[in-house]
Design an enzyme around this catalytic site. Structure first.
Site, PDB file in Angstrom:
ATOM      1  N   ARG A 165      -6.292  -0.011   7.844  1.00 52.20           N
ATOM      2  CA  ARG A 165      -4.986  -0.503   8.276  1.00 52.20           C
ATOM      3  C   ARG A 165      -3.975  -0.333   7.153  1.00 52.20           C
ATOM      4  O   ARG A 165      -4.039  -1.032   6.142  1.00 52.20           O
ATOM      5  CB  ARG A 165      -5.059  -1.965   8.697  1.00 52.20           C
ATOM      6  CG  ARG A 165      -3.685  -2.529   9.092  1.00 52.20           C
ATOM      7  CD  ARG A 165      -3.764  -3.826   9.890  1.00 52.20           C
ATOM      8  NE  ARG A 165      -4.197  -4.960   9.101  1.00 52.20           N
ATOM      9  CZ  ARG A 165      -4.168  -6.229   9.539  1.00 52.20           C
ATOM     10  NH1 ARG A 165      -3.730  -6.490  10.764  1.00 52.20           N
ATOM     11  NH2 ARG A 165      -4.587  -7.210   8.767  1.00 52.20           N
ATOM     12  N   ASP A 451      -4.636 -15.536   5.944  1.00 52.30           N
ATOM     13  CA  ASP A 451      -4.019 -14.325   5.411  1.00 52.30           C
ATOM     14  C   ASP A 451      -2.515 -14.440   5.603  1.00 52.30           C
ATOM     15  O   ASP A 451      -2.001 -15.513   5.926  1.00 52.30           O
ATOM     16  CB  ASP A 451      -4.604 -13.062   6.048  1.00 52.30           C
ATOM     17  CG  ASP A 451      -4.269 -12.917   7.530  1.00 52.30           C
ATOM     18  OD1 ASP A 451      -3.509 -13.755   8.069  1.00 52.30           O
ATOM     19  OD2 ASP A 451      -4.756 -11.959   8.151  1.00 52.30           O
TER      20      ASP A 451
END
Length: 550
Positions: A165, A451
């Site tokens: 990603r 996160d």
């Protein structure tokens, strides 16, 4: 010594011999060519985002585009899913740290998504070491010696399939300047990884397909079109067939849920599906409706998939993906094992099982886990409910979801807003940002893996409650959120953090800096688009004499 760079390129990050094997002249030329070809398209897409935000702030709502109705109602399908990634029952995600890469590939998951985005603090060291780690992983030479445990980590014979990603379109890479301006972060991430790994990846991982990617933070199909053109250019450069590169798009912004067909259409030769990026989606709901006082979020712990707007989003994603012949991936299980409390750990695992059972019964083809300890439970649920099939693409059709209308996707979430919700947001936001500023982008807090996405929820919810003077429920009944109250909460939560982590760690860490930054973000008159974009300048470290043209 310095890096050997093409004309127009300036490397401002620290020189390192290992990094120079990634930042070769030819690799930098590949990235530079991508930047020069697509930078104006990216700038236009970002300007369109700003225009859309102005519409929403002035009372407008996102919705389906009448001009692309023919795409939504058409009978087209995406290219067939490669056999190498047909089975994606459980995917594990994490940063591109060396030990993490090995453990994730060995975890028993079907896919490891190596993350340059929300789980990574994008310092120069983290990014460059990440590329070294992925190169070694693709070459199967990666090892890690844990000196404290005197343990050597290396890859098993059978490993998860590797997806990568890159960062979103909005993030710069301030350590690499091209033609006098910072490079686009995602083109650096994609370009360096593809350049060094596409050939070996196709032999080792992809069975003639790949590399594979996850694409974050899109808001419109025009952004997918840029990625499609980037992929096409890379394939032509490498001399591999069109459609070799495959990508899953995270639907993690509210505007993008109305563009799912269009996004898949733009990427139809390169797509392997969509993913419910539900934490960022909640963040995006608040950000999109920042000018709408009638759409206030309840405590973040109450905004789950049972909320109508969240369930509708998941159902429509499944319907769209299966109609177009690609994977519909479920959301993240963010729990982490509670090793010192077996009863609490089992209770947490049971919540994970229930969530995954909901996903597979709804029609998802796979799911995400934040920790290897969750993989067996997730795998068991999906395996037991997808008997003798690697996915549900052709067996689970959600025709009922085709009747969903815009209001289903926009319905205000229900629930209470409490003092404890305000405190949790503040405590988590400060601690996450403190870790991020010191290089950790994925942080275990209160038995959950946090996160950037979950930190963003904390920030924008605090901002929203402050802006509209929310009256709290529960123990805070009758109390309105204002600057005085928030200031007191910040002070008290910093005291709690000190008790939890210890005074010495608090003073040595970046907690005070994080507190100032998080407080400023929550109390700003205008909501910043991204917390990490504002914080990025705090981790940029220039070494301007490191570049050279040899």
């Amino acid at each position: 010594m310095g890096y050997d760079v093409p004309e127009g390129v300036d490397i401002r990050g620290r020189y390192d011999t290992e990094f120079s094997k990634i930042l070769t002249r030819d690799a930098l030329q590949f990235v530079t060519d991508l930047q020069r070809e697509f930078r104006n398209h990216i700038k236009y897409a970002m300007e369109c985002r700003r225009e859309a935000k102005m519409r929403y702030n002035n009372g407008g709502l996102p919705g389906f585009d009448p001009a692309t109705k023919y795409i939504r109602e058409g009978e087209w399908v995406c290219a067939p899913v490669p056999a190498a990634v047909a089975d994606r029952r459980v995917e594990i995600t994490g940063p591109v740290e060396r030990k993490m890469v090995i453990n994730a590939l060995n975890s028993g998951a079907k896919v490891f998504m190596a993350d340059f985005e929300d789980a990574l603090s994008p310092s120069w060291e983290n990014l460059m070491r990440g590329h070294v780690n992925l190169r070694d992983a693709v070459n199967r030479t990666i090892t890690f010696h844990d000196q404290a445990r005197n343990k050597l980590y290396k890859l098993n014979d059978e490993t998860a399939k590797l997806f990568v990603r890159p960062r979103g379109w909005h993030l710069p890479e301030a350590h690499i300047f091209i033609d006098g301006e910072p490079a686009t972060g995602c083109l650096v991430d994609f370009g360096l990884y593809f350049f060094h790994n596409y050939a070996n990846f196709r032999k080792v991982q992809g069975q003639g397909f790949g590399p594979f990617f996850y694409l974050p933070k899109m808001e419109h199909s025009r952004e997918a079109r840029i990625w499609n053109n980037v992929f096409g250019r890379a394939e032509r450069w490498a001399g591999i067939e069109r459609g070799s590169i495959r990508a899953t798009v995270l639907i993690e912004t509210l505007p993008a849920v109305f563009q799912m067909n269009e996004i898949l259409y733009e990427l139809r030769d390169h797509s392997v599906g969509l993913n419910c990026g539900r934490w960022d989606y909640i963040f995006s709901y608040v950000k999109t409706f920042q000018g709408h006082p009638d759409r206030l979020l309840p405590d973040r712990v109450q905004v789950g998939m049972a909320q109508h707007f969240m369930r509708s989003y998941s159902d429509l994603l499944i319907h769209t993906c299966h109609k177009r012949g690609v994977h519909a991936m479920g959301g993240m299980a963010a729990q982490i094992p509670i090793r010192d409390d077996p009863a609490a750990n089992e209770a947490a695992l049971e919540l994970v099982r229930k969530d995954k059972l909901r996903e597979v019964k709804a029609g998802h083809d796979g799911t995400w886990a934040a920790h290897p300890g969750l993989i067996p439970a997730c795998m068991e649920v999906f395996t037991n409910n997808m008997v003798n099939a690697p996915n549900q693409i052709h067996s689970m059709k959600r025709q009922d979801a085709s009747e969903l209308i815009e209001e289903d996707l926009l319905q205000s979430p229900r629930g209470v807003r409490t003092m404890e919700g305000l405190r949790l947001n503040t405590r988590v936001g400060i601690q996450y940002l403190a870790a991020w500023l010191t290089g950790a982008g994925s942080v275990p807090l209160y038995n959950l893996m946090e996160d950037a996405a979950t930190a963003e929820i904390s920030r924008v919810q605090n901002w929203q409650w402050l802006k509209y003077g929310v009256e709290l429920d529960g123990d805070g009944l009758g109390v309105k959120v204002n600057l005085d109250l928030f200031g007191r909460v910040v002070e008290e939560e910093m005291a709690r953090i000190e008790r939890e982590v210890g005074k010495e760690k608090l003073n040595k860490g970046m907690y005070k800096e994080a507190c100032k930054l998080f407080t400023r973000q929550c109390t700003a008159p205008v909501l910043d688009d991204f917390l990490t974009l504002d914080a990025y300048n705090n981790i940029v470290m220039y070494h301007p004499i490191e570049s050279s043209r040899l």
